[in-house]
Write a protein that holds these residues in place. Structure first.
Motif, PDB file in Angstrom:
ATOM      1  N   ALA A 167       0.841  -1.200   0.000  1.00  8.81           N
ATOM      2  CA  ALA A 167       0.000   0.000   0.000  1.00  8.81           C
ATOM      3  C   ALA A 167       0.874   1.248   0.000  1.00  8.81           C
ATOM      4  CB  ALA A 167      -0.930  -0.003   1.210  1.00  8.81           C
ATOM      5  N   VAL A 168       1.204   1.712  -1.197  1.00 11.24           N
ATOM      6  CA  VAL A 168       2.091   2.865  -1.361  1.00 11.24           C
ATOM      7  C   VAL A 168       1.501   3.778  -2.433  1.00 11.24           C
ATOM      8  CG1 VAL A 168       4.396   3.628  -2.089  1.00 11.24           C
ATOM      9  CG2 VAL A 168       4.152   1.541  -0.728  1.00 11.24           C
ATOM     10  N   GLU A 169       1.581   5.077  -2.222  1.00 12.40           N
ATOM     11  CA  GLU A 169       1.272   6.044  -3.272  1.00 12.40           C
ATOM     12  C   GLU A 169       2.451   6.991  -3.428  1.00 12.40           C
ATOM     13  OE1 GLU A 169      -1.834   8.873  -2.578  1.00 12.40           O
ATOM     14  OE2 GLU A 169      -0.941   9.636  -0.711  1.00 12.40           O
ATOM     15  N   ALA A 170       2.733   7.383  -4.669  1.00  9.27           N
ATOM     16  CA  ALA A 170       3.747   8.386  -4.958  1.00  9.27           C
ATOM     17  C   ALA A 170       3.053   9.712  -5.213  1.00  9.27           C
ATOM     18  CB  ALA A 170       4.580   7.983  -6.170  1.00  9.27           C
ATOM     19  N   VAL A 171       3.427  10.724  -4.445  1.00  9.98           N
ATOM     20  CA  VAL A 171       2.869  12.066  -4.592  1.00  9.98           C
ATOM     21  C   VAL A 171       3.978  12.944  -5.153  1.00  9.98           C
ATOM     22  CG1 VAL A 171       1.785  14.007  -3.416  1.00  9.98           C
ATOM     23  CG2 VAL A 171       1.333  11.664  -2.639  1.00  9.98           C
ATOM     24  N   VAL A 172       3.916  13.230  -6.452  1.00  6.67           N
ATOM     25  CA  VAL A 172       4.958  13.991  -7.133  1.00  6.67           C
ATOM     26  C   VAL A 172       4.558  15.462  -7.147  1.00  6.67           C
ATOM     27  CG1 VAL A 172       6.285  14.288  -9.250  1.00  6.67           C
ATOM     28  CG2 VAL A 172       5.526  11.995  -8.555  1.00  6.67           C
ATOM     29  N   VAL A 173       5.320  16.283  -6.452  1.00  7.42           N
ATOM     30  CA  VAL A 173       5.045  17.718  -6.387  1.00  7.42           C
ATOM     31  C   VAL A 173       5.896  18.423  -7.446  1.00  7.42           C
ATOM     32  CG1 VAL A 173       5.109  19.791  -4.953  1.00  7.42           C
ATOM     33  CG2 VAL A 173       4.548  17.570  -3.932  1.00  7.42           C
ATOM     34  N   ALA A 174       5.242  19.178  -8.316  1.00  4.50           N
ATOM     35  CA  ALA A 174       5.932  19.854  -9.418  1.00  4.50           C
ATOM     36  C   ALA A 174       6.663  21.079  -8.893  1.00  4.50           C
ATOM     37  CB  ALA A 174       4.939  20.237 -10.500  1.00  4.50           C
ATOM     38  N   ALA A 175       7.784  20.850  -8.215  1.00  6.56           N
ATOM     39  CA  ALA A 175       8.525  21.950  -7.594  1.00  6.56           C
ATOM     40  C   ALA A 175       9.116  22.892  -8.626  1.00  6.56           C
ATOM     41  CB  ALA A 175       9.620  21.392  -6.691  1.00  6.56           C
TER      42      ALA A 175
ATOM     43  N   LEU B 168       8.503  26.141  -6.635  1.00  5.46           N
ATOM     44  CA  LEU B 168       8.319  26.037  -5.194  1.00  5.46           C
ATOM     45  C   LEU B 168       9.662  25.814  -4.512  1.00  5.46           C
ATOM     46  CD1 LEU B 168       5.253  23.606  -5.198  1.00  5.46           C
ATOM     47  CD2 LEU B 168       5.196  26.080  -4.814  1.00  5.46           C
ATOM     48  N   SER B 169       9.856  26.475  -3.386  1.00  8.03           N
ATOM     49  CA  SER B 169      11.043  26.210  -2.574  1.00  8.03           C
ATOM     50  C   SER B 169      10.947  24.810  -1.984  1.00  8.03           C
ATOM     51  CB  SER B 169      11.153  27.239  -1.444  1.00  8.03           C
ATOM     52  OG  SER B 169      10.080  27.068  -0.524  1.00  8.03           O
TER      53      SER B 169
END
Length: 355
Positions: free
Chosen positions: A37-45, A71-72
């Motif tokens: 049970a894993v999700e990848a949350v990719v933040v477009a920094a 984003l910093s």
């Protein structure tokens, strides 16, 4: 989303992405995780120019959290926290990787230790191909002085967000260290001894990594800011700890081993893995016939305070007492490398003779 069994909590892995070519490798490492049970949350920094990402990494879902602006590091981390859905949260930068067993090992340790924070250590791989180990077991007094944890080695419970833990946007670097200090106000850390994260320490641009990614002046500037921010909490901790350490030292001096052990336990309840308390407790264990426990305790003291030669030297004395002269010699030599000219270590090496 269907309810998830409580014995298989979802883990969110936040990736603050600069759209490096290595992002595919990082996502593949998340996709290979054996924890189901894993999700990848990719933040477009990097901002609006971030390309699309796959919707799946192996059997694990991937979500891209878009941003119209760059984003910093702390801002991207907070965006990831807000978007995450897991009961447990960790991070992976887009130029690092984790072993397939990484998350399963951390979750397993969290269950066994019933802690809200668990941590591993790192393998550092540099651009020249060399490797070294990095990190150490957690110690509360030590985390106020210096950071020895990487954000990708730490798994923390979502409930800590409800306690108010967030990344301080004023720390454009070392925001992870500040975050660890926030977590430490609410829970003990469970050290696992795992080394299932590979850190490409010289590939980033923070100035707080290794090799070419280290800027002494910038590092010192933000280190001093961390120390200033957390000085009141550190001083309050030391004020609570000092009487217990003093009581332990007085009991050791009078050879009151039962009272000394109780005082050491009191000190360790106040400050998890305080090296001075561990050092005295190892002595108590030796004096009460528990030599194996004493060596384990002294090893921990040396591990959580690796820059103090006396802790390594005391471990050398303990193993020599068990007839392990070669190991004692190596430890004494290590103490000399920490502090050239450290006379007790030099004397012990002379007594042990050549290898």
């Amino acid at each position: 989303m269907a309810d998830r069994p409580t014995d298989t909590p979802l883990v969110s892995v936040i990736v603050r992405s600069m759209a490096r070519a290595s992002l595919d490798t990082a996502l593949a490492a998340i996709g290979a995780q054996t924890w189901p049970a894993v999700e990848a949350v990719v933040v477009a920094a990097i901002g609006a120019s971030h390309p699309a990402v796959p919707t799946m990494a192996g059997s694990h879902p991937v979500r891209l959290i878009a941003s119209d602006i760059p984003l910093s590091r702390p801002a991207a981390a907070n965006v990831g926290l807000d978007a995450s859905r897991g009961a447990w949260i960790t991070f992976l930068d887009d130029d690092d990787v984790i072993d397939a067993s990484h998350i399963e090992g951390l979750v397993g340790a969290a269950r066994r230790g019933k802690s809200r924070v668990v941590c591993a250590q790192a393998r550092v791989r540099l651009a020249d191909g060399s490797e070294q180990n990095w990190g150490q077991p957690f110690a509360l007094t030590q985390i106020y002085a210096r950071n020895f944890l990487h954000l990708s080695t730490v798994l923390f419970a979502r409930s800590l967000l409800d306690d108010g833990c967030r990344f301080d946007p004023s720390f454009v670097i070392m925001q992870d260290w500040d975050f660890f200090l926030q977590l430490a106000q609410h829970t003990r850390f469970q050290s696992t001894g795992l080394r299932t994260f590979e850190w490409r320490a010289d590939r980033g641009s923070s100035g707080a990594g290794g090799g070419g990614n280290h800027d002494d002046a910038r590092f010192a500037q933000f280190r001093d800011r961390i120390h200033a921010k957390w000085r009141p909490q550190r001083e309050a901790l030391i004020a609570r700890l000092a009487p217990a350490l003093d009581a332990a030292a007085k009991a050791v001096e009078s050879a009151d081993w039962s009272r000394a052990e109780r005082a050491c336990d009191d000190a360790l309840a106040i400050a998890q893995n305080d090296p001075h308390a561990l050092n005295m407790l190892a002595m108590v264990m030796l004096r009460t016939g528990r030599s194996d426990d004493a060596i384990a305790m002294q090893s921990l003291a040396a591990g959580v305070c690796p820059h103090e030669p006396s802790f390594v030297f005391n471990l050398a004395l303990l193993v020599r007492g068990r007839g392990e002269n070669d190991r004692a010699r190596r430890l004494a030599q290590h103490a000399l490398r920490i502090a050239p000219g450290y006379a007790p270590a030099a004397k012990l090496i002379a007594e042990l003779g050549a290898a």
